[in-house]
Motif scaffolding. Sequence first.
Motif, mmCIF file in Angstrom:
data_model
loop_
_atom_site.group_PDB
_atom_site.id
_atom_site.type_symbol
_atom_site.label_atom_id
_atom_site.label_comp_id
_atom_site.label_asym_id
_atom_site.label_seq_id
_atom_site.Cartn_x
_atom_site.Cartn_y
_atom_site.Cartn_z
ATOM 1 N N THR A 218 0.859 -1.145 -0.068
ATOM 2 C CA THR A 218 -0.220 -0.146 -0.132
ATOM 3 C C THR A 218 0.845 1.133 -0.018
ATOM 4 N N ALA A 219 0.751 2.081 -1.022
ATOM 5 C CA ALA A 219 1.544 3.342 -1.065
ATOM 6 C C ALA A 219 0.999 4.527 -0.456
ATOM 7 N N ASN A 220 1.774 5.390 0.214
ATOM 8 C CA ASN A 220 0.873 6.534 0.837
ATOM 9 C C ASN A 220 1.957 7.649 0.663
ATOM 10 N N ILE A 221 1.561 8.946 0.365
ATOM 11 C CA ILE A 221 2.414 10.430 0.522
ATOM 12 C C ILE A 221 1.709 11.036 1.653
ATOM 13 N N GLY A 222 2.676 11.436 2.642
ATOM 14 C CA GLY A 222 2.046 12.160 3.636
ATOM 15 C C GLY A 222 2.990 13.255 4.205
ATOM 16 N N ILE A 223 2.231 14.125 5.028
ATOM 17 C CA ILE A 223 2.773 15.294 5.512
ATOM 18 C C ILE A 223 3.325 14.987 6.839
ATOM 19 N N ILE A 245 6.730 13.087 2.939
ATOM 20 C CA ILE A 245 7.450 11.802 2.609
ATOM 21 C C ILE A 245 6.822 10.861 1.703
ATOM 22 N N ASN A 246 7.343 10.004 0.744
ATOM 23 C CA ASN A 246 6.869 9.067 0.161
ATOM 24 C C ASN A 246 7.078 7.704 0.519
ATOM 25 N N GLN A 247 5.792 6.890 1.161
ATOM 26 C CA GLN A 247 5.966 5.653 1.786
ATOM 27 C C GLN A 247 5.612 4.745 0.787
ATOM 28 N N SER A 248 6.523 4.505 -0.359
ATOM 29 C CA SER A 248 5.989 3.564 -1.206
ATOM 30 C C SER A 248 7.338 3.111 -1.834
ATOM 31 N N ALA A 249 7.136 1.987 -2.758
ATOM 32 C CA ALA A 249 8.206 1.380 -3.330
ATOM 33 C C ALA A 249 8.212 2.031 -4.872
ATOM 34 N N GLN A 250 7.518 3.016 -5.165
ATOM 35 C CA GLN A 250 7.436 3.541 -6.383
ATOM 36 C C GLN A 250 7.850 5.215 -6.476
#
Length: 658
Positions: A218-223, A245-250
């Motif tokens: 599951t991908a997620n971008i957060g402040i 931050i980009n919390q994903s593998a892509q």
Amino acid sequence: MSLTSPAALFWFLLAIPIVIFYLLKIRLRRVPVSTTMFWNQIYEEKKPRSIWQQLRHLLSLLLQLLFLALLAFALTDPLFFWETDQKRRLVVLLDRSASMQANDSEDGSRFDAAKDDIHNMIRTLRSRDDMALIAVGATSEVVTGLTGHHRTLHQAVDNIEATDQPTVFREALTLANSLIEGHPNGEIVLLTDGGFDEFSEVSTAKHVSTQLYGKPDTANIGITQFQIRRNLTDPVGYEVLVEVINQSAQPAETRLEMELEGEIVDVIPLKLEPAQSWSKVLEYTSPTGGVLSATINSEDALASDNEAVAILSELEPQKVILVSAGNRYLEKVFSAIPLVELEVVTQQPETVPENGVLVFHRQTPEALPAGNVLVIEPEGSTDLWTIGEKASSPLIASQDKESKLMAHVRLDNVMLSEARQIEPKMEVTRLATSVEEIPIYFSHETDARKVVVLNASLDEGDLPLRTAFPILISNALNWFSGADAAFQESLATGAVRKIDVAELTEHGNKKLTANSEESKEADSNSETDPQSERVQTEVTPIMLAGPHESKTELIAQNDTLWLGPLNQVGLWTLSPVDEENKPVAETSKSSSPAPQIQIACNLSNRRESDLRTPELSDSTKQLQQAGFSFSPFWFYLVLFATLFSCVEWYLYQRRWID
């Protein structure tokens, strides 16, 4: 088998009157009739029967005795030995942190899927099983204690709400272990997405079964950070610390938008590599304050970290009265500082506006007034110092780099033409000192006044020509106004902060209460010392309003309030309440608005923004759902008793029995 209520066996004594009623001989009444022809015929059909003849139709009696036996046995609440040995005690730990609100589950959010699983577990509880529910966020809350009542458990699960807090499972695990301690079939059920640091330790603990929710990709971008403060060198400027931050593998692309009270401040396009964080301090200017919001236009599984808010303190004009015979350069410096309202006079005024600054250039009174006082190039003694001879070309030997009055200022490379020998009469803070130990720049602070003294000539030397001089003056004005104290930190969900609410308690319903332990000590002292007084605490109710219109009443003690942990992201508001415990803002008829304190709350947690579920280790015990639910044995006894009663009624209606 054992009986829970063996005294209920006395109900079997009701069999005696039932049998007696069957054996009882019916007495015929004597009634005169006109003829006996028909009665003789009936008498031949219904002749008085002997005892053994009356027992000819035993089926009805046996059915009624069996009905009584089943009911009496059900009242004893029989308990099989296997029920005692195999009864379970379940303690369910439900993760209700921010990451559990991610919508990557087939049943909606992870939190909803976990609640559905708890409902299924409740349905499979056997008659002697017990279950307790603990909701886990920044703190642990026991939703319901150990019980086997299905309806109570179902209602408790429905009442649990998700939060935006981080997860802290250590406290919950300790509490759960205390509930199953000493039970042979105790089990702790962990329902989580694994979004906390100690997951591997908690999931492999003794008696713990784990059920994971979510997906490993599951991908997620957060402040993950958002703070704001006023610029220490530019009064109308402010600095914003933001991290995405980009919390994903892509790789991912997004856009960061910032608005101040609905007006767009900046739009920043972002390109982030896998696991990359973008962090920067941005500088902007605004004389007004308000709510600064940041938003990323990312349609991901978690919404609570796509927005963040912060409170920018509002600036008020600062009144500065310059007492001087005339110095154009000094006047220009003050006029150039934003929000400064300068007034030049030749003599000390009788009154100074509240929070204003009184500046003395060369001429100084014998006693410095209360309030904020800035003295530049003093030529006479005061109640704070004694003036001495002139010293030519003093060199700065040391300066206090940690002081806010010296922020962004260096005086060791400044050429000073002259200074005065000064001997302080009270304790002062030396900010810059010459080689000859002459205080060139120092401050003095008491409850009644703040004083800053610059002991250097402005006519010669290069201090007025350096950028350090206007910064020095600006720092002093900020120190007087308390601009550094106006910084309002954005809280992270789950955090606890101490907040000064003096401005609210002035308009609230204050009450005095005696401190329990200290008051007892004061009462004992009053017997020997009549002048001793009871220790009292001033308490004031404060209303806390949440982002979704939820309201909670808190208690402030001596103008101090401990706030937190907050469970939702967004803006929270503190306001005073009246005698009827209603917010003053709603009931006040005054034209001036009631004071309020706004608190910005953000997720600000990298771990919660990472929605990728961890892999279970080989030592992790996974949750195994039970297949069937068994009702207590007495339930089946009552069921059979009801069945036999229906059979007896049917046979009687069909005339198969008399």
